[in-house]
Design an enzyme around this catalytic site. Structure first.
Site, PDB file in Angstrom:
ATOM      1  N   GLU A 216      86.160  27.149  73.360  1.00 58.89           N
ATOM      2  CA  GLU A 216      87.343  26.286  73.424  1.00 58.89           C
ATOM      3  C   GLU A 216      86.947  24.833  73.215  1.00 58.89           C
ATOM      4  OE1 GLU A 216      91.364  25.247  75.952  1.00 58.89           O
ATOM      5  OE2 GLU A 216      89.773  26.285  77.017  1.00 58.89           O
ATOM      6  N   LYS A 346      86.654  42.481  91.123  1.00 63.45           N
ATOM      7  CA  LYS A 346      87.172  42.263  89.766  1.00 63.45           C
ATOM      8  C   LYS A 346      88.693  42.292  89.708  1.00 63.45           C
ATOM      9  CE  LYS A 346      82.862  43.735  87.816  1.00 63.45           C
ATOM     10  NZ  LYS A 346      82.101  44.591  86.954  1.00 63.45           N
ATOM     11  N   ASP A 420      78.476  38.238  86.080  1.00 58.40           N
ATOM     12  CA  ASP A 420      79.363  39.291  85.578  1.00 58.40           C
ATOM     13  C   ASP A 420      80.736  38.663  85.303  1.00 58.40           C
ATOM     14  OD1 ASP A 420      81.118  41.398  85.219  1.00 58.40           O
ATOM     15  OD2 ASP A 420      80.085  42.702  86.648  1.00 58.40           O
ATOM     16  N   HIS A 511      93.110  18.119  72.156  1.00 55.32           N
ATOM     17  CA  HIS A 511      92.905  19.435  71.536  1.00 55.32           C
ATOM     18  C   HIS A 511      93.090  19.344  70.027  1.00 55.32           C
ATOM     19  CE1 HIS A 511      92.409  22.422  74.869  1.00 55.32           C
ATOM     20  NE2 HIS A 511      92.647  21.303  75.528  1.00 55.32           N
TER      21      HIS A 511
HETATM   22  C1  LIG Z   1      76.827  56.123  83.658  1.00 50.88           C
HETATM   23  C2  LIG Z   1      77.626  57.401  83.501  1.00 50.88           C
HETATM   24  C3  LIG Z   1      78.437  57.330  82.193  1.00 50.88           C
HETATM   25  C4  LIG Z   1      76.674  58.592  83.457  1.00 50.88           C
HETATM   26  O1  LIG Z   1      77.449  59.742  83.523  1.00 50.88           O
HETATM   27  P1  LIG Z   1      76.807  61.188  83.387  1.00 50.88           P
HETATM   28  O2  LIG Z   1      77.896  62.151  83.546  1.00 50.88           O
HETATM   29  O3  LIG Z   1      75.646  61.271  84.313  1.00 50.88           O
HETATM   30  O4  LIG Z   1      76.295  61.086  81.908  1.00 50.88           O
HETATM   31  P2  LIG Z   1      75.703  62.192  80.953  1.00 50.88           P
HETATM   32  O5  LIG Z   1      74.259  61.859  80.769  1.00 50.88           O
HETATM   33  O6  LIG Z   1      76.087  63.547  81.409  1.00 50.88           O
HETATM   34  O7  LIG Z   1      76.490  61.852  79.599  1.00 50.88           O
HETATM   35  C5  LIG Z   1      77.889  61.972  79.510  1.00 50.88           C
HETATM   36  C6  LIG Z   1      78.395  60.967  78.488  1.00 50.88           C
HETATM   37  O8  LIG Z   1      78.331  59.624  79.035  1.00 50.88           O
HETATM   38  C7  LIG Z   1      77.956  58.709  77.974  1.00 50.88           C
HETATM   39  N1  LIG Z   1      76.614  58.148  78.273  1.00 50.88           N
HETATM   40  C8  LIG Z   1      75.803  58.520  79.288  1.00 50.88           C
HETATM   41  N2  LIG Z   1      74.671  57.791  79.266  1.00 50.88           N
HETATM   42  C9  LIG Z   1      74.762  56.956  78.213  1.00 50.88           C
HETATM   43  C10 LIG Z   1      73.904  55.956  77.681  1.00 50.88           C
HETATM   44  N3  LIG Z   1      72.712  55.672  78.228  1.00 50.88           N
HETATM   45  N4  LIG Z   1      74.297  55.264  76.603  1.00 50.88           N
HETATM   46  C11 LIG Z   1      75.494  55.529  76.038  1.00 50.88           C
HETATM   47  N5  LIG Z   1      76.364  56.474  76.501  1.00 50.88           N
HETATM   48  C12 LIG Z   1      76.003  57.179  77.581  1.00 50.88           C
HETATM   49  C13 LIG Z   1      77.941  59.520  76.694  1.00 50.88           C
HETATM   50  O9  LIG Z   1      79.225  59.520  76.129  1.00 50.88           O
HETATM   51  C14 LIG Z   1      77.559  60.902  77.211  1.00 50.88           C
HETATM   52  O10 LIG Z   1      77.890  61.929  76.334  1.00 50.88           O
HETATM   53  P3  LIG Z   1      76.864  62.294  75.131  1.00 50.88           P
HETATM   54  O11 LIG Z   1      76.912  61.137  74.146  1.00 50.88           O
HETATM   55  O12 LIG Z   1      75.501  62.435  75.772  1.00 50.88           O
HETATM   56  O13 LIG Z   1      77.427  63.538  74.609  1.00 50.88           O
HETATM   57  C15 LIG Z   1      78.593  57.627  84.694  1.00 50.88           C
HETATM   58  O14 LIG Z   1      77.859  57.803  85.880  1.00 50.88           O
HETATM   59  C16 LIG Z   1      79.606  56.547  84.892  1.00 50.88           C
HETATM   60  O15 LIG Z   1      80.544  56.401  84.124  1.00 50.88           O
HETATM   61  N6  LIG Z   1      79.477  55.750  85.998  1.00 50.88           N
HETATM   62  C17 LIG Z   1      80.434  54.692  86.305  1.00 50.88           C
HETATM   63  C18 LIG Z   1      79.955  53.398  85.744  1.00 50.88           C
HETATM   64  C19 LIG Z   1      81.040  52.363  85.756  1.00 50.88           C
HETATM   65  O16 LIG Z   1      82.162  52.594  85.321  1.00 50.88           O
HETATM   66  N7  LIG Z   1      80.718  51.152  86.221  1.00 50.88           N
HETATM   67  C20 LIG Z   1      81.648  50.096  86.306  1.00 50.88           C
HETATM   68  C21 LIG Z   1      81.089  49.204  87.359  1.00 50.88           C
HETATM   69  S1  LIG Z   1      81.921  49.372  88.846  1.00 50.88           S
HETATM   70  C22 LIG Z   1      82.896  47.998  88.719  1.00 50.88           C
HETATM   71  O17 LIG Z   1      82.545  47.129  88.018  1.00 50.88           O
HETATM   72  C23 LIG Z   1      84.223  47.883  89.304  1.00 50.88           C
HETATM   73  C24 LIG Z   1      84.482  48.400  90.685  1.00 50.88           C
HETATM   74  C25 LIG Z   1      84.421  49.882  90.769  1.00 50.88           C
HETATM   75  O18 LIG Z   1      83.552  47.831  91.587  1.00 50.88           O
HETATM   76  C26 LIG Z   1      85.879  47.915  90.962  1.00 50.88           C
HETATM   77  C27 LIG Z   1      86.423  48.289  92.310  1.00 50.88           C
HETATM   78  O19 LIG Z   1      85.839  47.984  93.346  1.00 50.88           O
HETATM   79  O20 LIG Z   1      87.529  48.853  92.312  1.00 50.88           O
HETATM   80  N1  LIG Z   2      77.871  49.113  91.370  1.00 60.18           N
HETATM   81  C1  LIG Z   2      79.055  48.538  91.323  1.00 60.18           C
HETATM   82  O1  LIG Z   2      80.027  49.033  91.859  1.00 60.18           O
HETATM   83  C2  LIG Z   2      79.243  47.262  90.612  1.00 60.18           C
HETATM   84  C3  LIG Z   2      78.210  46.686  89.920  1.00 60.18           C
HETATM   85  N2  LIG Z   2      78.394  45.505  89.280  1.00 60.18           N
HETATM   86  C4  LIG Z   2      77.229  44.944  88.603  1.00 60.18           C
HETATM   87  O2  LIG Z   2      76.296  44.606  89.618  1.00 60.18           O
HETATM   88  C5  LIG Z   2      75.519  43.511  89.154  1.00 60.18           C
HETATM   89  C6  LIG Z   2      75.061  42.706  90.304  1.00 60.18           C
HETATM   90  O3  LIG Z   2      74.480  43.576  91.264  1.00 60.18           O
HETATM   91  P1  LIG Z   2      73.388  42.985  92.220  1.00 60.18           P
HETATM   92  O4  LIG Z   2      73.294  43.905  93.379  1.00 60.18           O
HETATM   93  O5  LIG Z   2      73.663  41.543  92.460  1.00 60.18           O
HETATM   94  O6  LIG Z   2      72.110  42.956  91.309  1.00 60.18           O
HETATM   95  P2  LIG Z   2      71.009  44.047  90.995  1.00 60.18           P
HETATM   96  O7  LIG Z   2      71.581  45.406  90.927  1.00 60.18           O
HETATM   97  O8  LIG Z   2      70.277  43.525  89.813  1.00 60.18           O
HETATM   98  O9  LIG Z   2      70.092  43.996  92.308  1.00 60.18           O
HETATM   99  C7  LIG Z   2      69.326  42.887  92.648  1.00 60.18           C
HETATM  100  C8  LIG Z   2      67.880  43.319  92.731  1.00 60.18           C
HETATM  101  O10 LIG Z   2      67.061  42.173  92.932  1.00 60.18           O
HETATM  102  C9  LIG Z   2      66.205  42.418  94.038  1.00 60.18           C
HETATM  103  N3  LIG Z   2      65.878  41.093  94.598  1.00 60.18           N
HETATM  104  C10 LIG Z   2      64.671  40.490  94.443  1.00 60.18           C
HETATM  105  N4  LIG Z   2      64.683  39.275  95.009  1.00 60.18           N
HETATM  106  C11 LIG Z   2      65.905  39.110  95.562  1.00 60.18           C
HETATM  107  C12 LIG Z   2      66.509  38.053  96.292  1.00 60.18           C
HETATM  108  N5  LIG Z   2      65.874  36.919  96.573  1.00 60.18           N
HETATM  109  N6  LIG Z   2      67.779  38.189  96.680  1.00 60.18           N
HETATM  110  C13 LIG Z   2      68.466  39.317  96.393  1.00 60.18           C
HETATM  111  N7  LIG Z   2      67.938  40.361  95.721  1.00 60.18           N
HETATM  112  C14 LIG Z   2      66.655  40.262  95.294  1.00 60.18           C
HETATM  113  C15 LIG Z   2      66.972  43.352  94.937  1.00 60.18           C
HETATM  114  O11 LIG Z   2      66.086  44.025  95.786  1.00 60.18           O
HETATM  115  P3  LIG Z   2      66.493  45.274  96.717  1.00 60.18           P
HETATM  116  O12 LIG Z   2      66.353  46.480  95.816  1.00 60.18           O
HETATM  117  O13 LIG Z   2      65.527  45.237  97.831  1.00 60.18           O
HETATM  118  O14 LIG Z   2      67.928  45.093  97.143  1.00 60.18           O
HETATM  119  C16 LIG Z   2      67.630  44.262  93.906  1.00 60.18           C
HETATM  120  O15 LIG Z   2      66.747  45.261  93.479  1.00 60.18           O
HETATM  121  C17 LIG Z   2      76.423  42.699  88.284  1.00 60.18           C
HETATM  122  O16 LIG Z   2      75.738  42.221  87.149  1.00 60.18           O
HETATM  123  C18 LIG Z   2      77.534  43.640  87.919  1.00 60.18           C
HETATM  124  O17 LIG Z   2      77.654  43.827  86.547  1.00 60.18           O
HETATM  125  C19 LIG Z   2      79.577  44.844  89.334  1.00 60.18           C
HETATM  126  C20 LIG Z   2      80.630  45.370  90.025  1.00 60.18           C
HETATM  127  C21 LIG Z   2      80.561  46.628  90.694  1.00 60.18           C
END
Ligand SMILES: CC(C)(COP(=O)([O-])OP(=O)([O-])OC[C@H]1O[C@@H](n2cnc3c(N)ncnc32)[C@H](O)[C@@H]1OP(=O)([O-])[O-])[C@@H](O)C(=O)NCCC(=O)NCCSC(=O)C[C@@](C)(O)CC(=O)[O-]
Ligand SMILES: NC(=O)C1=CN([C@@H]2O[C@H](COP(=O)(O)OP(=O)(O)OC[C@H]3O[C@@H](n4cnc5c(N)ncnc54)[C@H](OP(=O)(O)O)[C@@H]3O)[C@@H](O)[C@H]2O)C=CC1
Length: 522
Positions: A216, A346, A420, A511
């Site tokens: 921007e 988020k 993030d 702008h």
């Molecule tokens: C990580 C998975 C997908 C594993 O899931 P899985 O079932 O263990 O994976 P898999 O090895 O059986 O593979 C299944 C498919 O996943 C994909 N896949 C699998 N691995 C890969 C890879 N390396 N690279 C690319 N694609 C991959 C791919 O499509 C694959 O099919 P294939 O291509 O093999 O036929 C699953 O555990 C998952 O979806 N976890 C959730 C992750 C997620 O959504 N994170 C968001 C962060 S949480 C957050 O930010 C918000 C939150 C939740 O905090 C908000 C709230 O509080 O409400």
């Molecule tokens: N899982 C979920 O539901 C979600 C995940 N995320 C993702 O999570 C990420 C952030 O996770 P976050 O836990 O912060 O990071 P990481 O998962 O990268 O964990 C931090 C790592 O750093 C280590 N560490 C070393 N030195 C320090 C220090 N001084 N202070 C704190 N930790 C230290 C911790 O050790 P130790 O292993 O001892 O803890 C840990 O292994 C974001 O980038 C986001 O994308 C976002 C939303 C939801």
């Protein structure tokens, strides 16, 4: 951790849909989605009630030679680290079409004896193999130039466009491991620098140059102008007021009274829950559990400090360990989810604004009338009046913010420093306050109640992001409060500059001259 695992979690070891017939019998696969472990032996295996001997099974995994299950013993275990897939091939008659019941009792470390009971439909071999046609992935190392080249080719075949600008990156592809899957390059965002900005914090003291990643036009200029104003006032005073990162599981009990009794029990067992949660990290510290009761649902909001990491991964792992302990030690939990939508991750929420998520941090300063006139060409009354009218507008709109544009500076800082960016949803909440002092000067403060930032972990270690943190002396341990103070100081600069631009009406003109990119590019 995980000394006992509830069956609900155990079932996650089994890959649903993996059961299929083979030339020798049938197979299915397990994937470790819990924590590092080792198989030390098989107690029993029954498919639809029929027992199979250990000799009938062979284990296949990408990183080891096939092994008969009969050879897996405590003296000769099979490593089963997190995310490892093990395919189990059984020799025997193929399974009849339809649903089958599997019961497998395994000896493991550190879980001990575990019983896995699942139901799955058998699939023909053909459907499993025909699925592997999508985006190319290299299971041994997906971050090599060769792996990326495969995906570039695939992109070109599918879309007719070969990437021209997504590569090269300023760093090796392997640096993105742990941050992005199916990597095809980097999105390069322009980074400008603003400042220096004088911060009078408890952790950040002195002048800081601020990298801002944005598309921007006029934004860096505006923040730069706000910083000039702040410096002319002797700097901005920044204070971290609170620190808490959440995960909020929910438990279903029989009825409302059972839910109330459960919460009382949880409150009486805080020490055990704290010990379970904290055993998962060197840095996560559980300080409170807030209960919220609705009907037969007990929502628990776990609050942690997380060292210098933003902490979302850390608290999720720690809360799961605490929940695992709860489920085993409390009778009557009918169901459980690790997240109930009350964290609130988020998503903007009033709960975050009131209770703090990440850091609650405030910037404040008094701007002498003469300085405001000289640098921003406005009077204190103009800023204060617009601010009061803005309260009414924000209230009508139901915004998470009574200020102007905290998210602009936050987004630019988040992208530059590897935070993030999805956490801008809650981090952008801001509460502004202003008044005219008895001397006729302008006092203003801005509070960010849910600023999710880290100087360790997440995307902060990516080389360009790390460099931006280093420019501010904020990379690594013991820096997160300093960084939070700088962030809120930057946001204060942007608020003041835009407030003046709106009041003096030079907003559109700025702008027009800096922020309109009319050419079509390369
Ligand atoms: C990580 C998975 C997908 C594993 O899931 P899985 O079932 O263990 O994976 P898999 O090895 O059986 O593979 C299944 C498919 O996943 C994909 N896949 C699998 N691995 C890969 C890879 N390396 N690279 C690319 N694609 C991959 C791919 O499509 C694959 O099919 P294939 O291509 O093999 O036929 C699953 O555990 C998952 O979806 N976890 C959730 C992750 C997620 O959504 N994170 C968001 C962060 S949480 C957050 O930010 C918000 C939150 C939740 O905090 C908000 C709230 O509080 O409400
Ligand atoms: N899982 C979920 O539901 C979600 C995940 N995320 C993702 O999570 C990420 C952030 O996770 P976050 O836990 O912060 O990071 P990481 O998962 O990268 O964990 C931090 C790592 O750093 C280590 N560490 C070393 N030195 C320090 C220090 N001084 N202070 C704190 N930790 C230290 C911790 O050790 P130790 O292993 O001892 O803890 C840990 O292994 C974001 O980038 C986001 O994308 C976002 C939303 C939801």
């Amino acid at each position: 951790m995980f000394s006992l695992i509830p069956n609900a979690l155990l079932k996650q070891l089994y890959t649903r849909g993996s059961l299929c017939n083979t030339a020798e019998g049938f197979c299915f696969s397990l994937k470790n989605r819990l924590t590092d472990a080792r198989f030390t032996g098989l107690h029993s295996a029954r498919i639809d009630g029929q027992s199979y001997a250990a000799e009938a099974f062979t284990l296949h995994s990408a990183d080891a030679a096939p092994r008969s299950v009969a050879d897996v013993t405590p003296a000769c275990p099979l490593d089963f680290p997190l995310r490892r897939v093990v395919e189990i091939q059984a020799t025997g008659a193929p399974l009849s079409p339809g649903r089958h019941h599997l019961e497998i009792v395994l000896q493991t470390e550190p879980f001990g004896k575990i019983t896995l009971r699942v139901e799955d439909d058998v699939r023909p071999v053909a459907t499993i193999h025909s699925e592997k046609k999508g985006i190319p992935r290299d299971s041994t190392d997906d971050y090599t130039t060769a792996a990326l080249t495969e995906r570039w080719r695939y992109l070109e075949q599918k879309t007719g466009h070969a990437p021209r600008h997504l590569a090269p990156a300023a760093y090796p592809w392997a640096a993105a491991r742990g941050n992005c899957e199916n990597l095809i390059g980097v999105a390069q965002v322009p980074v400008g620098v603003a400042g220096p900005l004088r911060i009078n914090g408890e952790h950040a003291q002195g002048e800081f140059l601020i990298p801002l990643a944005t598309t921007e036009g006029s934004l860096v200029a505006s923040y730069n102008r706000g910083m000039k104003l702040i410096n002319a006032c002797g700097g901005v005073t920044c204070t971290v007021m609170d620190d808490a990162m959440q995960r909020a599981p929910v438990f279903e009990l029989a009825d409302a009274r059972a839910a109330r009794a459960f919460v009382q029990w949880v409150q009486a067992h805080g020490a055990e829950l704290k010990a379970e949660a904290e055993a998962t990290s060197h840095y996560a510290r559980l300080h409170t559990i807030e209960p919220y009761l609705v009907g037969r649902l007990a929502f628990l909001r776990f609050n942690f400090t997380t060292g210098d990491a933003a902490g979302q991964n850390m608290v999720t792992k720690a809360t799961l360990a605490a929940c695992n302990w709860l489920i085993y030690n409390y009778d009557g939990i009918e169901h459980f989810y690790l997240e109930s939508n009350m964290a609130t991750d988020k998503k903007p929420s009033q709960l975050n604004t009131l209770q703090t998520r990440g850091k609650r941090v405030t910037a404040e300063l008094t701007i002498p009338r003469a300085v405001l006139r000289e640098v921003l060409q406005v009077e204190p009354e103009q800023i204060d009046r617009h601010s009061r009218i803005g309260q009414v507008g924000a209230w009508q709109a139901g915004a998470n913010n009574n200020g102007l544009h905290s998210v602009n500076g936050l987004a630019a800082l988040f992208i530059a420093t590897g935070q993030d960016v999805a956490c801008l949803a809650e981090s952008s909440a801001a509460i502004t306050y202003s008044e005219i002092t008895p001397a006729g000067d302008l006092y203003g403060s801005i509070t960010l109640p849910s600023l999710v930032v880290g100087t360790v972990g997440g995307g902060t270690g990516l080389p360009t992001q790390r460099e931006c943190l280093e420019l501010m002396g904020c990379y690594g341990p013991d820096q997160v409060y300093k960084f939070a103070e700088i962030v809120v100081g930057v946001i204060a600069a942007g608020e003041l500059s835009l407030a003046a631009a709106i009041s003096s009406l030079d907003w559109v003109a700025s702008h027009e001259s800096l922020g309109r990119n009319r050419h079509t590019g390369m």
